[in-house]
Design a protein around this motif. Structure first.
Motif, PDB file in Angstrom:
ATOM      1  N   HIS A 132       0.753  -1.049   0.046  1.00  9.72           N
ATOM      2  CA  HIS A 132       0.155  -0.070  -0.026  1.00  9.72           C
ATOM      3  C   HIS A 132       0.914   1.233   0.116  1.00  9.72           C
ATOM      4  N   ILE A 133       0.558   2.258  -0.866  1.00  7.38           N
ATOM      5  CA  ILE A 133       1.126   3.520  -0.820  1.00  7.38           C
ATOM      6  C   ILE A 133       0.223   4.723  -0.419  1.00  7.38           C
ATOM      7  N   SER A 134       0.514   5.847   0.209  1.00  4.86           N
ATOM      8  CA  SER A 134      -0.303   6.680   0.426  1.00  4.86           C
ATOM      9  C   SER A 134      -0.916   7.665  -0.695  1.00  4.86           C
ATOM     10  N   ARG A 135       0.194   7.974  -1.657  1.00  4.21           N
ATOM     11  CA  ARG A 135      -0.023   8.795  -2.736  1.00  4.21           C
ATOM     12  C   ARG A 135       0.973   8.271  -3.960  1.00  4.21           C
ATOM     13  N   PRO A 136       0.421   8.154  -5.010  1.00  7.38           N
ATOM     14  CA  PRO A 136       1.428   7.801  -6.048  1.00  7.38           C
ATOM     15  C   PRO A 136       2.474   8.879  -6.371  1.00  7.38           C
ATOM     16  N   VAL A 137       2.158   9.991  -5.877  1.00  6.13           N
ATOM     17  CA  VAL A 137       3.294  11.119  -6.387  1.00  6.13           C
ATOM     18  C   VAL A 137       4.247  11.206  -5.719  1.00  6.13           C
ATOM     19  N   THR A 138       4.384  10.239  -4.268  1.00  3.00           N
ATOM     20  CA  THR A 138       5.429  10.010  -3.332  1.00  3.00           C
ATOM     21  C   THR A 138       6.563   9.156  -4.482  1.00  3.00           C
ATOM     22  N   GLN A 139       6.140   8.421  -5.212  1.00  2.00           N
ATOM     23  CA  GLN A 139       6.867   7.544  -5.984  1.00  2.00           C
ATOM     24  C   GLN A 139       8.059   6.842  -5.147  1.00  2.00           C
ATOM     25  N   ILE A 140       7.629   6.201  -4.101  1.00  4.22           N
ATOM     26  CA  ILE A 140       8.140   5.247  -3.154  1.00  4.22           C
ATOM     27  C   ILE A 140       8.790   4.195  -3.966  1.00  4.22           C
ATOM     28  N   VAL A 141       9.975   3.558  -3.966  1.00  2.15           N
ATOM     29  CA  VAL A 141      10.566   2.363  -4.402  1.00  2.15           C
ATOM     30  C   VAL A 141      11.479   1.605  -3.710  1.00  2.15           C
ATOM     31  N   LEU A 142      11.773   0.312  -3.964  1.00  5.59           N
ATOM     32  CA  LEU A 142      12.357  -0.629  -3.169  1.00  5.59           C
ATOM     33  C   LEU A 142      13.461  -0.778  -4.173  1.00  5.59           C
ATOM     34  N   GLU A 160       5.360  13.810   2.253  1.00  6.40           N
ATOM     35  CA  GLU A 160       4.916  14.974   3.264  1.00  6.40           C
ATOM     36  C   GLU A 160       4.269  14.422   4.501  1.00  6.40           C
ATOM     37  N   HIS A 161       3.614  15.224   5.186  1.00  5.11           N
ATOM     38  CA  HIS A 161       3.042  14.794   6.358  1.00  5.11           C
ATOM     39  C   HIS A 161       2.007  13.550   6.244  1.00  5.11           C
ATOM     40  N   ASN A 162       2.338  12.360   6.901  1.00  2.00           N
ATOM     41  CA  ASN A 162       1.689  11.167   6.762  1.00  2.00           C
ATOM     42  C   ASN A 162       1.733  10.353   5.555  1.00  2.00           C
ATOM     43  N   ASP A 163       2.682  10.718   4.588  1.00  2.00           N
ATOM     44  CA  ASP A 163       2.920  10.048   3.521  1.00  2.00           C
ATOM     45  C   ASP A 163       3.750   8.753   4.217  1.00  2.00           C
ATOM     46  N   GLY A 164       3.612   7.801   3.264  1.00  6.43           N
ATOM     47  CA  GLY A 164       4.315   6.378   3.492  1.00  6.43           C
ATOM     48  C   GLY A 164       4.047   5.339   2.767  1.00  6.43           C
ATOM     49  N   ALA A 165       4.275   4.100   3.354  1.00  5.63           N
ATOM     50  CA  ALA A 165       3.855   2.988   2.504  1.00  5.63           C
ATOM     51  C   ALA A 165       4.138   1.435   3.520  1.00  5.63           C
ATOM     52  N   VAL A 166       3.254   0.593   3.132  1.00  6.45           N
ATOM     53  CA  VAL A 166       3.202  -0.656   3.876  1.00  6.45           C
ATOM     54  C   VAL A 166       3.830  -1.423   2.990  1.00  6.45           C
ATOM     55  N   ILE A 167       4.866  -2.203   3.375  1.00  6.79           N
ATOM     56  CA  ILE A 167       6.015  -3.143   2.789  1.00  6.79           C
ATOM     57  C   ILE A 167       5.541  -4.409   3.438  1.00  6.79           C
ATOM     58  N   GLN A 168       5.743  -5.565   2.408  1.00  6.64           N
ATOM     59  CA  GLN A 168       5.737  -6.861   2.934  1.00  6.64           C
ATOM     60  C   GLN A 168       6.696  -7.488   2.648  1.00  6.64           C
ATOM     61  N   PHE A 169       7.654  -8.226   3.754  1.00  7.15           N
ATOM     62  CA  PHE A 169       8.510  -9.076   3.321  1.00  7.15           C
ATOM     63  C   PHE A 169       8.297 -10.636   3.568  1.00  7.15           C
ATOM     64  N   ILE A 170       8.816 -11.335   2.695  1.00  6.56           N
ATOM     65  CA  ILE A 170       9.077 -12.873   2.810  1.00  6.56           C
ATOM     66  C   ILE A 170      10.331 -13.261   3.008  1.00  6.56           C
ATOM     67  N   LEU A 171      10.800 -13.810   4.408  1.00  7.84           N
ATOM     68  CA  LEU A 171      11.899 -13.769   4.762  1.00  7.84           C
ATOM     69  C   LEU A 171      12.156 -15.548   4.998  1.00  7.84           C
ATOM     70  N   ALA A 172      13.711 -15.761   4.685  1.00 13.79           N
ATOM     71  CA  ALA A 172      13.907 -17.137   5.013  1.00 13.79           C
ATOM     72  C   ALA A 172      14.302 -17.203   6.218  1.00 13.79           C
ATOM     73  N   GLY A 173      13.541 -17.178   7.362  1.00 17.36           N
ATOM     74  CA  GLY A 173      13.871 -17.129   8.658  1.00 17.36           C
ATOM     75  C   GLY A 173      12.845 -17.481   9.610  1.00 17.36           C
TER      76      GLY A 173
END
Length: 219
Positions: A132-142, A160-173
């Motif tokens: 999930h990403i707050s706004r496409p204009v942020t252009q968050i990349v990994l 900007e204030h409250n902009d961000g992203a939810v990132i999912q990780f699949i871990l070998a652990g």
């Protein structure tokens, strides 16, 4: 028919307002209300002051919920392949939230050291995906070039204030594996890590908490 009450003389009339003021000053409810109003005034003054401060604050929250996809040592028809090789360890999925909690915007030129999310203890990351990403204009990349070492670098165009992203990780652990954040911003040498899902991202939520959720003692 009863005669009307005699009018108050000047001395008695002068005492009447004074006695009312004395009653108000001595009444416990009036004193409590005055004290409560004073405390509330101070709290609101501090809240408005904090809301006016423009600072950069990049925050991280690691969701404590984990999903074990594969448990090592248990027979299963499900097998995980990573780059053509069978993964023999536990495979765990977890999510983190990275967002700007400050009032000041965060741009690439404000990043003094790359913002890197890494596993602890260090285990390989099989996949990292923005859910999930707050706004496409942020252009968050990994940047996933170091996922074999358990590292993912996050970059963006603007937060900007409250902009961000939810990132999912699949871990070998194992499910005890967590994510930590490294890096530094101008005015923020370390990222703030939240331990609770309750995050007061705006001053008005803090004020609402004080006014509505905190019980007021009765007299």
């Amino acid at each position: 028919m009863e005669p009307p009450p005699a009018p108050l003389d000047d001395a008695e009339a002068a005492k009447r307002p004074t006695s009312i003021l004395v009653w108000f000053a001595a009444h416990p409810i009036v004193g409590f209300v005055g004290t409560l109003a004073s405390v509330l005034g101070v709290v609101l003054a501090v809240a408005f002051y904090l809301a006016a401060i423009r600072t950069r604050e990049l925050s991280l929250y690691v969701n404590p919920s984990r999903a074990t996809i594969v448990k090592s040592g248990q027979s299963s028809d499900l097998h995980i392949l990573y780059k053509g090789k069978d993964v023999s360890t536990d495979v765990t999925a977890l999510q983190v939230e990275l967002w700007s909690a400050g009032k000041e915007s965060i741009r690439p030129e404000h990043v003094l050291s790359p913002i890197t999310l890494e596993t602890t203890p260090k285990v390989p990351i099989l996949e990292a995906r923005i859910r999930h990403i707050s706004r496409p204009v942020t252009q968050i990349v990994l940047d996933q070039t170091q996922i074999a070492d358990g590292k993912v670098t996050v970059s963006w165009k603007i937060l900007e204030h409250n902009d961000g992203a939810v990132i999912q990780f699949i871990l070998a652990g194992p499910s005890e594996t967590s994510i930590t954040a490294l890096g530094a911003l101008e005015g923020q040498p370390t990222l703030r890590v939240h331990q609770s899902a309750i995050q007061w991202r705006s001053w008005y939520r803090f004020v609402y908490f004080l006014l509505v959720l905190v019980p007021v003692p009765t007299v």
